[in-house]
Design an enzyme around this catalytic site. Sequence first.
Site, short mmCIF file in Angstrom:
data_model
loop_
_atom_site.label_atom_id
_atom_site.label_comp_id
_atom_site.label_asym_id
_atom_site.label_seq_id
_atom_site.Cartn_x
_atom_site.Cartn_y
_atom_site.Cartn_z
N CYS A 110 0.82 -1.34 -0.06
CA CYS A 110 0.03 0.08 0.15
C CYS A 110 0.89 1.10 0.01
O CYS A 110 0.34 2.21 -0.71
CB CYS A 110 -0.98 -0.08 1.25
SG CYS A 110 -0.02 -0.49 2.80
N HIS A 113 -2.62 6.25 4.15
CA HIS A 113 -1.02 6.58 4.11
C HIS A 113 -0.91 7.87 3.18
O HIS A 113 -1.65 8.37 2.35
CB HIS A 113 -0.38 5.60 3.14
CG HIS A 113 -0.23 4.18 3.98
ND1 HIS A 113 -0.68 4.11 5.32
CD2 HIS A 113 0.08 3.04 3.67
CE1 HIS A 113 -0.38 2.83 5.82
NE2 HIS A 113 0.09 2.24 4.73
C1 2RA Z 1 2.09 -0.94 6.29
N1 2RA Z 1 2.42 -1.32 3.82
O1 2RA Z 1 1.34 0.08 6.14
C2 2RA Z 1 2.07 -1.80 5.15
C3 2RA Z 1 0.88 -2.68 5.02
N2 2RA Z 1 1.03 -3.94 3.95
O2 2RA Z 1 2.57 -1.57 7.39
#
Ligand code: 2RA
Length: 355
Positions: free
Chosen positions: A130, A260
């Site tokens: 992600c 994110h």
């Molecule tokens: C995280 N990108 O945010 C990773 C999840 N797959 O920890």
Amino acid sequence: RKPVLALVGATGAVGGVMIDIMNARRDWPWGEVRLVASPRSAGRKMTVRGEEITVRALAPEVFDGVDIAMFDVPDEVSAEWAPVAAARGAVAVDNSGAFRMDPDVPLVVPEVNPEQIANRPRGIIANPNCTTLSMMAALGALHREHGLRELVVASYQAVSGAGQAAIDRLYAELVAVAGKQVGTRAGDVRELLAAAGLSAEDSPFPAPIALNVVPWAGSAKGDGWTSEELKVRNESRKILGIPDLKVSATCVRVPVVTTHALAVHATFERPVTVAGAREILEAQPTVVLVDDADGGAFPTPADVVGEDPTYVGRIRQALDFPNTLDFFVCGDNLRKGAALNTYEIAEKLAAELAG
Ligand code: 2RA
């Protein structure tokens, strides 16, 4: 006949988002949907588009007659079971890290490298991590026009990327500090957490996550790098098809539940202008531009939770680097960062089967 779709990991966090996405989809190419999970969750009933479906236990025979099997399960489960699905004739679309860097497995973002879907000798297609995915729609579009050469990234990652235990820990820490006048003295957040019975050893994070930021996401990979930082480097190179792309990432966990964010410093072969970048990003249907910083408009994770596109703002031409753009991007890590991208790949496969 219409294709049969299986969702492995249907009862997990990403599986739940996947079912939301399926319920909201306008087009519905599937003749049947099978929900699959660990034997512990088998027998549960879940509703997909008004139809109650009983969750089946993961076993080789659940893949018989399946055309496309989406996997939202831990790496070791995918490593074992995606090849089983492929051997039974399904194309496995895997959201784990098990196959992403396998040269015989394409790593696909449909709006960036859809042509790679056909290149699947193992019958497996991988979905990116992600963190990488959140910036790919924007970077892919800019790369097509300007030729990306270097990428320097700092991430601001939501705790849901680290699983349910990490979400629970953030909520518990927020309760422990709520209403307290903290942050004026080193150590006082730690003291409050300890007083609330939240021991540091039990935390999924190596430092307090409430009222703090933690410059560590993923696992240790040597020489000071984390798994998340190396994924940003390796996966960006593979998706964009630039094996020698120069990449450096610092991945940071922030007290945000979902979405994110990344601060991106991207250097191109040629000088780029902000106006030119805006034009390219406005033409990219899966990017939303929120970029009037002087008017107070820029994306934040709170505005992007539950959204399908990735949001871009704060686009600046780096003052001392004529070929470089700085920008800020936010993407819901559970939707485009996980379930949505996997489902979009499955939709492309369904279109391929329909001829
Ligand atoms: C995280 N990108 O945010 C990773 C999840 N797959 O920890």
